[in-house]
Design a protein around this motif. Structure first.
Motif, PDB file in Angstrom:
ATOM      1  N   ASP A  16     -12.373   7.673 -15.934  1.00 18.97           N
ATOM      2  CA  ASP A  16     -13.133   7.051 -14.847  1.00 18.97           C
ATOM      3  C   ASP A  16     -14.555   6.727 -15.280  1.00 18.97           C
ATOM      4  OD1 ASP A  16     -11.243   7.072 -12.567  1.00 18.97           O
ATOM      5  OD2 ASP A  16     -11.304   9.244 -12.865  1.00 18.97           O
ATOM      6  N   GLY A  17     -14.942   5.463 -15.159  1.00 18.87           N
ATOM      7  CA  GLY A  17     -16.283   5.036 -15.512  1.00 18.87           C
ATOM      8  C   GLY A  17     -16.462   4.683 -16.969  1.00 18.87           C
ATOM      9  N   THR A  18     -15.451   4.964 -17.783  1.00 19.91           N
ATOM     10  CA  THR A  18     -15.501   4.632 -19.211  1.00 19.91           C
ATOM     11  C   THR A  18     -14.501   3.535 -19.539  1.00 19.91           C
ATOM     12  OG1 THR A  18     -16.202   6.889 -19.767  1.00 19.91           O
ATOM     13  CG2 THR A  18     -15.260   5.562 -21.550  1.00 19.91           C
ATOM     14  N   LEU A  25     -15.812   3.625  -6.297  1.00 19.12           N
ATOM     15  CA  LEU A  25     -14.737   4.046  -5.411  1.00 19.12           C
ATOM     16  C   LEU A  25     -14.719   5.561  -5.250  1.00 19.12           C
ATOM     17  CD1 LEU A  25     -12.143   3.672  -3.762  1.00 19.12           C
ATOM     18  CD2 LEU A  25     -10.877   3.678  -5.923  1.00 19.12           C
ATOM     19  N   ILE A  26     -14.808   6.286  -6.340  1.00 20.76           N
ATOM     20  CA  ILE A  26     -14.765   7.745  -6.266  1.00 20.76           C
ATOM     21  C   ILE A  26     -15.927   8.285  -5.441  1.00 20.76           C
ATOM     22  CG2 ILE A  26     -14.965   9.868  -7.635  1.00 20.76           C
ATOM     23  CD1 ILE A  26     -13.462   8.373  -9.881  1.00 20.76           C
ATOM     24  N   ALA A  27     -17.113   7.759  -5.693  1.00 22.55           N
ATOM     25  CA  ALA A  27     -18.279   8.222  -4.935  1.00 22.55           C
ATOM     26  C   ALA A  27     -18.113   7.945  -3.449  1.00 22.55           C
ATOM     27  CB  ALA A  27     -19.542   7.555  -5.479  1.00 22.55           C
ATOM     28  N   ARG A  28     -17.631   6.765  -3.099  1.00 26.66           N
ATOM     29  CA  ARG A  28     -17.431   6.434  -1.679  1.00 26.66           C
ATOM     30  C   ARG A  28     -16.391   7.350  -1.045  1.00 26.66           C
ATOM     31  NH1 ARG A  28     -17.229   1.007  -3.521  1.00 26.66           N
ATOM     32  NH2 ARG A  28     -14.970   0.981  -3.110  1.00 26.66           N
ATOM     33  N   CYS A  29     -15.350   7.678  -1.788  1.00 26.70           N
ATOM     34  CA  CYS A  29     -14.305   8.545  -1.240  1.00 26.70           C
ATOM     35  C   CYS A  29     -14.813   9.965  -1.008  1.00 26.70           C
ATOM     36  CB  CYS A  29     -13.088   8.551  -2.161  1.00 26.70           C
ATOM     37  SG  CYS A  29     -12.188   6.973  -2.195  1.00 26.70           S
ATOM     38  N   ILE A  30     -15.688  10.454  -1.873  1.00 26.61           N
ATOM     39  CA  ILE A  30     -16.309  11.757  -1.642  1.00 26.61           C
ATOM     40  C   ILE A  30     -17.150  11.711  -0.376  1.00 26.61           C
ATOM     41  CG2 ILE A  30     -18.020  13.395  -2.525  1.00 26.61           C
ATOM     42  CD1 ILE A  30     -17.016  12.736  -5.358  1.00 26.61           C
ATOM     43  N   GLN A  31     -17.920  10.640  -0.205  1.00 25.46           N
ATOM     44  CA  GLN A  31     -18.737  10.491   1.000  1.00 25.46           C
ATOM     45  C   GLN A  31     -17.878  10.474   2.254  1.00 25.46           C
ATOM     46  OE1 GLN A  31     -20.790   6.830  -0.250  1.00 25.46           O
ATOM     47  NE2 GLN A  31     -22.717   7.950  -0.084  1.00 25.46           N
ATOM     48  N   ARG A  32     -16.817   9.690   2.246  1.00 20.86           N
ATOM     49  CA  ARG A  32     -15.953   9.569   3.416  1.00 20.86           C
ATOM     50  C   ARG A  32     -15.253  10.882   3.737  1.00 20.86           C
ATOM     51  NH1 ARG A  32     -13.331   3.873   1.327  1.00 20.86           N
ATOM     52  NH2 ARG A  32     -15.117   2.524   1.860  1.00 20.86           N
ATOM     53  N   ALA A  33     -14.847  11.601   2.693  1.00 21.81           N
ATOM     54  CA  ALA A  33     -14.170  12.879   2.906  1.00 21.81           C
ATOM     55  C   ALA A  33     -15.088  13.875   3.598  1.00 21.81           C
ATOM     56  CB  ALA A  33     -13.683  13.438   1.572  1.00 21.81           C
ATOM     57  N   HIS A  81      -8.387   9.120   0.898  1.00 24.12           N
ATOM     58  CA  HIS A  81      -9.167   7.890   0.761  1.00 24.12           C
ATOM     59  C   HIS A  81      -8.967   7.251  -0.613  1.00 24.12           C
ATOM     60  CE1 HIS A  81     -11.207   8.118   4.578  1.00 24.12           C
ATOM     61  NE2 HIS A  81     -11.540   9.372   4.353  1.00 24.12           N
ATOM     62  N   TYR A  82      -8.899   8.088  -1.657  1.00 24.30           N
ATOM     63  CA  TYR A  82      -8.764   7.526  -3.001  1.00 24.30           C
ATOM     64  C   TYR A  82      -7.416   6.821  -3.170  1.00 24.30           C
ATOM     65  CZ  TYR A  82      -8.755   6.958  -8.015  1.00 24.30           C
ATOM     66  OH  TYR A  82      -8.692   6.404  -9.270  1.00 24.30           O
ATOM     67  N   LEU A  83      -6.354   7.464  -2.744  1.00 24.13           N
ATOM     68  CA  LEU A  83      -5.033   6.865  -2.914  1.00 24.13           C
ATOM     69  C   LEU A  83      -4.887   5.575  -2.100  1.00 24.13           C
ATOM     70  CD1 LEU A  83      -2.797  10.065  -2.860  1.00 24.13           C
ATOM     71  CD2 LEU A  83      -3.281   8.600  -4.823  1.00 24.13           C
ATOM     72  N   ALA A  84      -5.590   5.507  -0.989  1.00 22.46           N
ATOM     73  CA  ALA A  84      -5.521   4.297  -0.159  1.00 22.46           C
ATOM     74  C   ALA A  84      -6.201   3.111  -0.821  1.00 22.46           C
ATOM     75  CB  ALA A  84      -6.161   4.560   1.197  1.00 22.46           C
ATOM     76  N   SER A  85      -7.107   3.379  -1.775  1.00 18.69           N
ATOM     77  CA  SER A  85      -7.915   2.296  -2.355  1.00 18.69           C
ATOM     78  C   SER A  85      -7.789   2.161  -3.865  1.00 18.69           C
ATOM     79  CB  SER A  85      -9.393   2.514  -1.996  1.00 18.69           C
ATOM     80  OG  SER A  85      -9.578   2.543  -0.595  1.00 18.69           O
ATOM     81  N   GLU A  86      -7.023   3.050  -4.513  1.00 18.90           N
ATOM     82  CA  GLU A  86      -6.951   3.032  -5.972  1.00 18.90           C
ATOM     83  C   GLU A  86      -6.501   1.674  -6.508  1.00 18.90           C
ATOM     84  OE1 GLU A  86      -5.420   6.325  -9.100  1.00 18.90           O
ATOM     85  OE2 GLU A  86      -3.829   5.361  -7.941  1.00 18.90           O
ATOM     86  N   VAL A 123      -2.054   6.451 -12.750  1.00 19.85           N
ATOM     87  CA  VAL A 123      -2.892   5.304 -13.082  1.00 19.85           C
ATOM     88  C   VAL A 123      -2.543   4.740 -14.459  1.00 19.85           C
ATOM     89  CG1 VAL A 123      -4.853   6.545 -14.120  1.00 19.85           C
ATOM     90  CG2 VAL A 123      -5.253   4.444 -12.828  1.00 19.85           C
ATOM     91  N   LEU A 124      -2.138   5.596 -15.387  1.00 20.33           N
ATOM     92  CA  LEU A 124      -1.696   5.090 -16.693  1.00 20.33           C
ATOM     93  C   LEU A 124      -0.440   4.236 -16.544  1.00 20.33           C
ATOM     94  CD1 LEU A 124      -2.203   8.139 -19.094  1.00 20.33           C
ATOM     95  CD2 LEU A 124      -3.535   6.029 -19.036  1.00 20.33           C
ATOM     96  N   ALA A 125       0.468   4.676 -15.694  1.00 22.90           N
ATOM     97  CA  ALA A 125       1.687   3.896 -15.474  1.00 22.90           C
ATOM     98  C   ALA A 125       1.355   2.564 -14.804  1.00 22.90           C
ATOM     99  CB  ALA A 125       2.672   4.691 -14.608  1.00 22.90           C
ATOM    100  N   HIS A 126       0.451   2.595 -13.835  1.00 25.39           N
ATOM    101  CA  HIS A 126       0.074   1.363 -13.135  1.00 25.39           C
ATOM    102  C   HIS A 126      -0.580   0.375 -14.092  1.00 25.39           C
ATOM    103  CE1 HIS A 126      -1.140  -1.244  -9.860  1.00 25.39           C
ATOM    104  NE2 HIS A 126      -2.378  -1.242 -10.337  1.00 25.39           N
ATOM    105  N   ALA A 127      -1.398   0.886 -15.017  1.00 25.27           N
ATOM    106  CA  ALA A 127      -2.080   0.034 -15.987  1.00 25.27           C
ATOM    107  C   ALA A 127      -1.216  -0.285 -17.201  1.00 25.27           C
ATOM    108  CB  ALA A 127      -3.382   0.697 -16.441  1.00 25.27           C
ATOM    109  N   GLU A 128       0.013   0.238 -17.230  1.00 27.17           N
ATOM    110  CA  GLU A 128       0.946   0.041 -18.344  1.00 27.17           C
ATOM    111  C   GLU A 128       0.333   0.516 -19.660  1.00 27.17           C
ATOM    112  OE1 GLU A 128       2.231  -4.033 -18.216  1.00 27.17           O
ATOM    113  OE2 GLU A 128       3.433  -3.723 -16.412  1.00 27.17           O
ATOM    114  N   LEU A 129      -0.315   1.683 -19.599  1.00 26.49           N
ATOM    115  CA  LEU A 129      -0.976   2.236 -20.777  1.00 26.49           C
ATOM    116  C   LEU A 129      -0.388   3.571 -21.217  1.00 26.49           C
ATOM    117  CD1 LEU A 129      -4.773   1.553 -20.125  1.00 26.49           C
ATOM    118  CD2 LEU A 129      -3.284   0.423 -21.765  1.00 26.49           C
TER     119      LEU A 129
END
Length: 221
Positions: A16-18, A25-33, A81-86, A123-129
């Motif tokens: 994440d971030g690299t 997204l992660i920061a917003r999800c922490i805020q919302r939680a 929140h994260y899974l809803a927006s990933e 996320v690796l599967a989604h990105a085919e990595l």
């Protein structure tokens, strides 16, 4: 033509971030939680700073005044929140091409992340990595950064010494991980932490774009 000897056998990336453009997204999800369970919304910079840590450690730092028994509740709301927006976020442009170029040079590639195993595999599967990386380590199966366990385990898996291992990350958590494991590091400035905080960890290079990171790794790794 004889190729230049490689400096590093193993290159371990934070996620994440690299490689993955998920910081905001992660920061917003922490805020919302936090708001979901009746707490004041943490400042965005505070929520962003904890990215890279294991989830429990991250939440404890982002929302330090919560009763200990309520962190699982906060974690559930964060995951909601994260899974809803990933699906809204993706690899940074150029990350795939960079990884492919390093793979062609026969570096071992790894991920060392604060994500949990289920989240990283998804996320690796989604990105085919999934097949791009030779090994991965997550915070729930080793120790949260900056403890060196995940990087030490990767080095042992491939029989690589610290000086032949490179850690690439966007936070001081990643750079401290590398230092604790005795390995060199490279930092990127486009993730969660201000690049001005990197100097004390003596990164070999600070990349301000994936293109800069790609070029440096090809020339120097």
């Amino acid at each position: 033509m004889t190729s230049r000897p490689q400096r590093f056998d193993l290159i371990a990336f934070d996620w994440d971030g690299t490689l993955f453009d998920s910081t905001a997204l992660i920061a917003r999800c922490i805020q919302r939680a936090a708001v979901d369970i009746g707490l004041p919304e943490p400042e965005f910079e505070r929520a962003k700073y904890v990215i890279g840590l294991g989830l429990r450690d991250a939440l404890e730092q982002a929302v330090p005044d919560l009763e200990p028994e309520r962190y699982p509740e906060l974690g559930l709301r964060y995951r909601h929140h994260y899974l809803a927006s990933e699906h809204e976020v993706s690899l940074f442009d150029g990350s795939l091409e960079m990884l492919q170029a390093l793979k062609e040079r026969h570096h071992w590639l790894a991920v060392a992340t604060g994500k949990n195993r289920v989240g990283l595999d998804r996320v690796l599967a989604h990105a085919e990595l999934t097949k791009m990386f030779d090994a991965t380590r997550t915070a729930d199966e080793t120790r949260s950064k900056p403890h060196p366990q995940m990087l030490l385990e990767l080095m042992r898996e491939f029989g690589v010494e610290p000086e032949r291992t490179l850690m690439v990350g966007d936070t001081t958590h990643d750079l401290q991980l590398a230092a604790n494991a005795g390995a060199p590091c490279v930092a990127v400035s486009f993730g969660a932490h201000d690049h001005e905080t990197f100097a004390e960890f003596n990164p070999l290079f600070v990349a301000h774009s994936t293109r800069e990171l790609h070029d440096w790794l090809i020339q120097h790794a």
